[in-house]
Design an enzyme around this catalytic site. Structure first.
Site, mmCIF file in Angstrom:
data_model
loop_
_atom_site.group_PDB
_atom_site.id
_atom_site.type_symbol
_atom_site.label_atom_id
_atom_site.label_comp_id
_atom_site.label_asym_id
_atom_site.label_seq_id
_atom_site.Cartn_x
_atom_site.Cartn_y
_atom_site.Cartn_z
ATOM 1 N N GLU A 142 -95.152 -97.159 37.321
ATOM 2 C CA GLU A 142 -94.091 -98.134 37.082
ATOM 3 C C GLU A 142 -94.703 -99.526 37.114
ATOM 4 O O GLU A 142 -95.223 -99.951 38.142
ATOM 5 C CB GLU A 142 -93.004 -98.024 38.149
ATOM 6 C CG GLU A 142 -91.937 -99.101 38.049
ATOM 7 C CD GLU A 142 -90.991 -99.112 39.233
ATOM 8 O OE1 GLU A 142 -90.359 -100.148 39.473
ATOM 9 O OE2 GLU A 142 -90.886 -98.088 39.953
ATOM 10 N N GLU A 157 -109.982 -95.958 38.887
ATOM 11 C CA GLU A 157 -111.173 -95.128 38.956
ATOM 12 C C GLU A 157 -111.082 -94.078 37.865
ATOM 13 O O GLU A 157 -110.101 -93.349 37.764
ATOM 14 C CB GLU A 157 -111.259 -94.453 40.325
ATOM 15 C CG GLU A 157 -112.467 -93.555 40.498
ATOM 16 C CD GLU A 157 -112.472 -92.869 41.856
ATOM 17 O OE1 GLU A 157 -113.574 -92.599 42.346
ATOM 18 O OE2 GLU A 157 -111.398 -92.597 42.416
ATOM 19 N N HIS A 168 -106.971 -98.029 44.633
ATOM 20 C CA HIS A 168 -107.113 -97.852 43.192
ATOM 21 C C HIS A 168 -106.240 -96.700 42.722
ATOM 22 O O HIS A 168 -105.758 -95.908 43.520
ATOM 23 C CB HIS A 168 -108.574 -97.569 42.813
ATOM 24 C CG HIS A 168 -109.130 -96.330 43.425
ATOM 25 N ND1 HIS A 168 -109.798 -96.339 44.634
ATOM 26 C CD2 HIS A 168 -109.111 -95.034 43.030
ATOM 27 C CE1 HIS A 168 -110.171 -95.109 44.937
ATOM 28 N NE2 HIS A 168 -109.757 -94.284 43.974
ATOM 29 N N HIS A 192 -93.558 -91.664 41.097
ATOM 30 C CA HIS A 192 -94.287 -92.745 40.436
ATOM 31 C C HIS A 192 -94.947 -93.658 41.460
ATOM 32 O O HIS A 192 -94.618 -93.629 42.628
ATOM 33 C CB HIS A 192 -93.370 -93.564 39.508
ATOM 34 C CG HIS A 192 -92.279 -94.303 40.216
ATOM 35 N ND1 HIS A 192 -90.993 -93.828 40.304
ATOM 36 C CD2 HIS A 192 -92.266 -95.494 40.859
ATOM 37 C CE1 HIS A 192 -90.250 -94.680 40.968
ATOM 38 N NE2 HIS A 192 -91.001 -95.707 41.327
#
Length: 128
Positions: A56, A122, A74, A5
Site C-alpha cells: 500500500e 532486497e 526493507h 499488505h
C-alpha cells in the site's frame, strides 16, 4: 490469518507507482483518492489481493517527503536472476545501493535497490 499488505508513505505517488510497476514488475491493483482526508491510496502487488500480499503506497497530498526513521528495514522481493534484475533497474535509472552478489558470510545471491523515497528493497535469487 494472513498478511494483507505493508504500507509505505510516499512523497510522489506517480514516481512510486512507476518504480514498483516498471522496475520491480508489480501491477497497480487499485487506487483511490480520499479528497476529504487529502490522501490517495494505491495498492500494488504480484497478484490478486485474495491470494497475495500487497504493498500500500499512501500519498498525503500535503507531504512530499518523510524521515524514514531507523526501525524499518526493507521489503524482500524474489527475482529469477538478481544480476539481470539489478541491471534492468540500473538501465531504467534506478538506484542500486548494494551490488548483486553473495550475502556477507553466506551464499544467498542478493542486491538492494532504493525506491524514489529511499525505502530499501532486497532482491533475492532463489537457491538452485
Amino acid at each position: 490469518m494472513r498478511l494483507l499488505h505493508t504500507m509505505l508513505r510516499v512523497g510522489n505517488l506517480e514516481n512510486s507507482i512507476k518504480f514498483y510497476t516498471e522496475m520491480l514488475g508489480m501491477t497497480l491493483l487499485r487506487k483511490k483518492e480520499y479528497p476529504e482526508g487529502k490522501f490517495t491510496l494505491a495498492f500494488l502487488g504480484y497478484g490478486d489481493e485474495k491470494h497475495n500480499t500487497a504493498l500500500e503506497a499512501t500519498y498525503k497530498w500535503d507531504t512530499d517527503n518523510y524521515d524514514l526513521g531507523k526501525g524499518f528495514g526493507h521489503l524482500a522481493i524474489e527475482v529469477d536472476d538478481v544480476y539481470q534484475a539489478a541491471e534492468k533497474i540500473r538501465r531504467q535509472g534506478g538506484k542500486i545501493i548494494r551490488e548483486p552478489g553473495p550475502m556477507n558470510a553466506g551464499t544467498t545471491l542478493l542486491a538492494f535497490v532504493a525506491d524514489p523515497d529511499g525505502y530499501e528493497n532486497e532482491l533475492l535469487q532463489p537457491k538452485a
